[in-house]
Write an enzyme that holds these catalytic residues in place. Structure first.
Site, mmCIF file in Angstrom:
data_model
loop_
_atom_site.group_PDB
_atom_site.id
_atom_site.type_symbol
_atom_site.label_atom_id
_atom_site.label_comp_id
_atom_site.label_asym_id
_atom_site.label_seq_id
_atom_site.Cartn_x
_atom_site.Cartn_y
_atom_site.Cartn_z
ATOM 1 N N SER A 119 0.849 -1.199 0.000
ATOM 2 C CA SER A 119 0.000 0.000 0.000
ATOM 3 C C SER A 119 0.874 1.234 0.000
ATOM 4 O O SER A 119 2.034 1.190 0.437
ATOM 5 C CB SER A 119 -0.875 0.017 1.243
ATOM 6 O OG SER A 119 -0.081 0.319 2.378
ATOM 7 N N ASP A 120 0.332 2.343 -0.470
ATOM 8 C CA ASP A 120 0.994 3.597 -0.156
ATOM 9 C C ASP A 120 0.838 3.794 1.352
ATOM 10 O O ASP A 120 -0.003 3.169 1.993
ATOM 11 C CB ASP A 120 0.390 4.769 -0.956
ATOM 12 C CG ASP A 120 1.357 5.953 -0.978
ATOM 13 O OD1 ASP A 120 2.300 5.975 -0.159
ATOM 14 O OD2 ASP A 120 1.179 6.870 -1.805
ATOM 15 N N TRP A 121 1.654 4.681 1.890
ATOM 16 C CA TRP A 121 1.719 4.818 3.353
ATOM 17 C C TRP A 121 0.405 5.381 3.908
ATOM 18 O O TRP A 121 0.081 6.546 3.713
ATOM 19 C CB TRP A 121 2.906 5.710 3.714
ATOM 20 C CG TRP A 121 4.188 4.942 3.958
ATOM 21 C CD1 TRP A 121 5.032 5.116 5.025
ATOM 22 C CD2 TRP A 121 4.784 3.895 3.187
ATOM 23 N NE1 TRP A 121 6.093 4.238 4.958
ATOM 24 C CE2 TRP A 121 5.965 3.484 3.849
ATOM 25 C CE3 TRP A 121 4.433 3.230 2.015
ATOM 26 C CZ2 TRP A 121 6.787 2.458 3.364
ATOM 27 C CZ3 TRP A 121 5.257 2.223 1.531
ATOM 28 C CH2 TRP A 121 6.411 1.845 2.204
ATOM 29 N N GLY A 122 -0.369 4.490 4.512
ATOM 30 C CA GLY A 122 -1.643 4.921 5.083
ATOM 31 C C GLY A 122 -2.798 4.835 4.103
ATOM 32 O O GLY A 122 -3.853 5.422 4.331
#
Ligand code: BGC
Length: 762
Positions: free
Chosen positions: A220-223
């Site tokens: 995932s992208d961060w968050g």
């Protein structure tokens, strides 16, 4: 054989241990590996408390600059160098490259992305990934997909129709995934047509794995993960950053109560374990800092685009290059010459191993007297501190309202008494997380250009910016203009190399510079509102849109000047089962060795579907000595000629006469060859909802219709009259067969239509 993992361990493996590591499962022999940003350098956080500053590493030119080289080979070398630095810091996965299209010049991460064209972005990124991974370090192609703005990036839905999605926004990803096999792919924050990329089974499983055969890890992208269970089920393997204990627990419960198939979690965890295993092949390496700085300078020099170089009255040739042996005086004006803008803000912010500035490099390169004036204030820090690369944080200081008259006066006076004036200006706040509000230069920078140009006709403007800036309101006032983008830590030297002719410029625009923002195809639909952004320009992104509407631009896609000139011979094209091949002789007609970027744009004027007039289909960056001719071959794979057919749900190569235009930019087409391509065989099944026109265009359909209506010949009925009269027939062609049943005298009962459909599709 690796020991069986419990559900809890599998869940833990699918989220990070912390911001930059995967979770180790010691008893199973699965260590933690390090992932780090990316993309134009290795940004390894040294101190967990200091999010901003990483360990020193080479800050290569960001993608906005590397894309302007149009040279895949150079990108491969950069990828290899990054691989060496990753190995020196025990980094297993570098979080890059970012390959989303530049949909709007306002995009806050345009400096991190390559181009408005998916072929250019895809070809360059492919080599970058291959270079990096040749060191057993994984790439992370991001942000999958349709991350083209920063406004509301964590929630916004990019509403984009399927053909545009396939042909424009997924195309570069498809190329990189299938040709370079990146170890990891990072999903985007945004939604696509209402579904978060992080939990979209169509995107992450059906397309990426099913159609493209991807076998690596999707992180995932961060968050970016809103719902861990949905994400795992959709095919997202690794949620970052970690730890995500509550999410791990949710997965366990979901497996426990049957809401999530245990095999899906096991599958994702196994992919993460395989990634960790792959990373074990990496061996430590001690890279050569000087060599990497030199490579950063070489790439930066190749990225610089010479936009304008007019001759001055009474002189032969352009104002540039300057003579390094010339005496006299040079005024270097603008704080960016001393305090360079060399990268953008956000997660890619690097701590460079060293930082060149143009002022020192110009001074070292010439025998002339070099004098400097800052021209405008830069927010607080006038020094050349490494952290200043992001630009000043206090925008008000550069606001037009706060123009510094004394600084302008000083710069104007210096320009007036110098032989040449070099003006360094650009943009100030380019960062991940925020889109730009305008594409205009800051008022203080424009004022500096105006003041200096009025004082000295031998003025060169050097731009530092991560996204295009409009030049149309001021570039007529100066004879020479250099687009120097954000060039990384060695950019200062590269600018001096180009100014003094040690490097003959060969950079070409990877994005159009419009006359004004309102001309841009994305203008009316960027950045959307209330959680949605409509991709209203559809396929007509960037130059495709400007060309379709025959709009003037300041500098077209593909454009860039050289200190020499190139002549094109006649293009010859052949078509075969694998695609097209176009050959063209290109001659360096000037007196300096140089490099030409030969570009092939292909159009199909008689296409049955809506298409861009011309699309970039191949290019080659070729070094040609003065007076020499080189035969350039440009190959187009047959797949690259296809369009996405929404009726069939697949790519289709249309048959017809393809126009192959070869030239020096998208608007400087020098020679054209026309070649006939055999189309794919396909048939759209006819239904009751197909129009009469569609029935008549299909040979079997036409035959069935002829039989059905044959009986009407000579009858005195409105239907017979329609068929006898060509104008009436035109009128009827758009009518679905099912709607013709009610027409007076129509033989098209429901049963009759069913028979026709059966006969036509049999
Ligand atoms: C960015 C990614 C980056 C990640 C880790 C995110 O905010 O969108 O590109 O790799 O942070 O720093």
């Amino acid at each position: 054989m690796a020991p069986e993992l419990s559900v809890a361990e599998q869940a833990a493996l699918t989220s990070g241990r912390d911001a930059w590591h995967t979770t180790p499962i010691e008893h199973a022999g699965i260590p933690a590996i390090t992932v780090t940003d990316g993309p134009h350098g290795v940004r390894q956080q040294a101190d967990p408390a200091d999010m901003l500053r990483g360990r020193p590493a080479t800050c290569f030119p960001p993608a906005v600059a590397t894309a302007s080289t149009w040279d895949p080979e150079l990108l491969r070398r950069m990828g290899e160098a990054l691989g060496e630095e990753c190995r020196s810091m025990d980094v297993a996965v570098l979080l890059g490259p970012g390959i989303n299209l530049k949909r709007s010049p306002l995009g806050g991460r345009n400096f991190e992305y390559f181009s408005e064209d998916p072929l250019l972005a895809g070809l360059l990124a492919t080599e970058w990934v291959l270079g990096l991974q040749s060191h057993d370090v994984g790439a992370c192609v991001k942000h999958f997909a349709v991350n083209n703005q920063e406004t509301d990036r964590m929630r916004v839905s990019a509403d984009v129709e399927m053909r545009t999605l396939r042909e424009m926004y997924l195309r570069a990803f498809h190329r990189v995934v299938t040709r370079a096999r990146p170890w990891t792919v990072m999903c985007a924050y945004n939604k696509i047509n209402g579904v978060y990329a992080s939990q979209d089974p169509w995107l992450l499983t059906q397309v990426l794995r099913g159609e493209w055969g991807y076998e690596g890890v999707v992180m995932s992208d961060w968050g970016a993960v809103a719902d861990r269970v949905a994400a795992v089920a959709a095919g997202l393997d690794l949620t970052m950053p970690g730890p995500d204990d509550s999410g791990d627990k949710e997965l366990e419960s979901a497996v426990g109560d049957g809401a999530l198939d245990r095999r899906l979690l096991a599958r994702n965890a196994a992919r993460v374990a395989a990634l960790v295993g792959k990373a074990a092949a990496r061996r430590p390496f001690d890279y050569d800092r000087d060599a990497h700085h030199a490579l950063a300078r070489e790439i930066a020099g190749r990225a610089i685009v010479l936009l304008k170089n007019d001759a001055l009255p009474g002189h032969v040739g352009g104002l540039l290059p300057l003579d390094p042996a010339g005496t006299g005086s040079i005024a270097v004006l603008g704080e960016f010459a001393r305090t360079p803008r060399y990268q953008g803000g956000g997660s890619s912010l690097m701590n460079p191993t060293r930082l060149d500035n143009a002022l020192d490099e110009i001074t070292a390169a010439t025998r002339a007297t070099v004098r400097f004036a800052p021209g405008y204030p830069v927010g607080g820090a006038a020094g050349g501190a490494a952290g200043a690369g992001q630009g000043p944080l206090d925008g008000a200081l550069l606001d037009g309202a706060l123009l510094d008259g004394a600084l302008l006066d000083e710069a104007g006076a210096l320009a007036a008494c110098s032989d040449v004036a070099l003006v360094f200006v650009g943009s100030e706040h380019e960062t991940e997380g925020a889109d730009a509000a305008s594409i205009d230069l800051p008022a203080a920078h424009r004022a500096l250009i105006e003041r200096v140009a009025a004082a000295n006709p031998r003025t060169v403007v050097i731009l530092s910016n991560g996204a295009v800036l409009a030049t149309s309101s001021w570039d007529a006032a100066v004879p020479a203009l250099i687009e120097a983008w954000l060039l990384g830590q060695a950019g200062g030297g590269a600018i001096a190399d180009v100014l003094f002719g040690r490097v003959n410029p060969s950079g070409r625009l990877a994005e159009t510079i419009p006359l004004k923002l309102a001309d841009h195809p994305s203008y009316l639909d960027f950045p959307g509102e209330h959680g949605h952004v409509r991709y209203g320009e559809g396929l007509f992104v960037g130059y495709r849109g400007f060309d379709a509407r025959e709009q003037e631009v300041s500098y077209p896609f593909g454009f860039g000047l050289s200190y020499t000139t190139f002549g094109y011979g006649e293009a010859r094209a052949v078509s075969g089962e694998h695609g097209l091949e176009v050959r063209v002789p290109v001659t360096n007609t000037g007196r300096r060795d140089g490099r030409e970027v030969v570009q092939l744009y292909v159009g199909l004027p008689d296409s049955a579907v809506s298409r861009a007039r011309r699309e970039l289909k191949a290019f080659a960056s070729v070094a040609i000595e003065a007076g020499q001719t080189v035969e350039v071959t440009l190959a187009v794979a047959r797949d690259d000629l296809g369009y996405w057919d929404t009726r069939l749900g697949r790519w289709v190569v249309e048959g017809g006469d393809y126009h192959c235009h070869v030239g020096a930019s998208s608007r400087d087409l020098r020679t054209t060859a026309v070649v006939t391509v055999a189309g794919d065989e396909f048939r759209i099944p006819l239904t009751a909802q197909s129009t009469l026109g569609e029935w008549l265009e299909d040979p079997r359909g036409a035959q069935a219709i002829a039989q059905a209506f044959g009986g009407l010949a000579g009858e005195d009925s409105p239907m017979a009259a329609f068929f006898a009269d060509p104008t009436m027939l035109m009128f009827l062609r758009a009518t679905p067969l099912a709607r013709m049943g009610n027409f007076q005298g129509s033989p098209l009962t429901t049963e009759a239509i069913a028979k026709l459909v059966a006969a036509a599709n049999d």
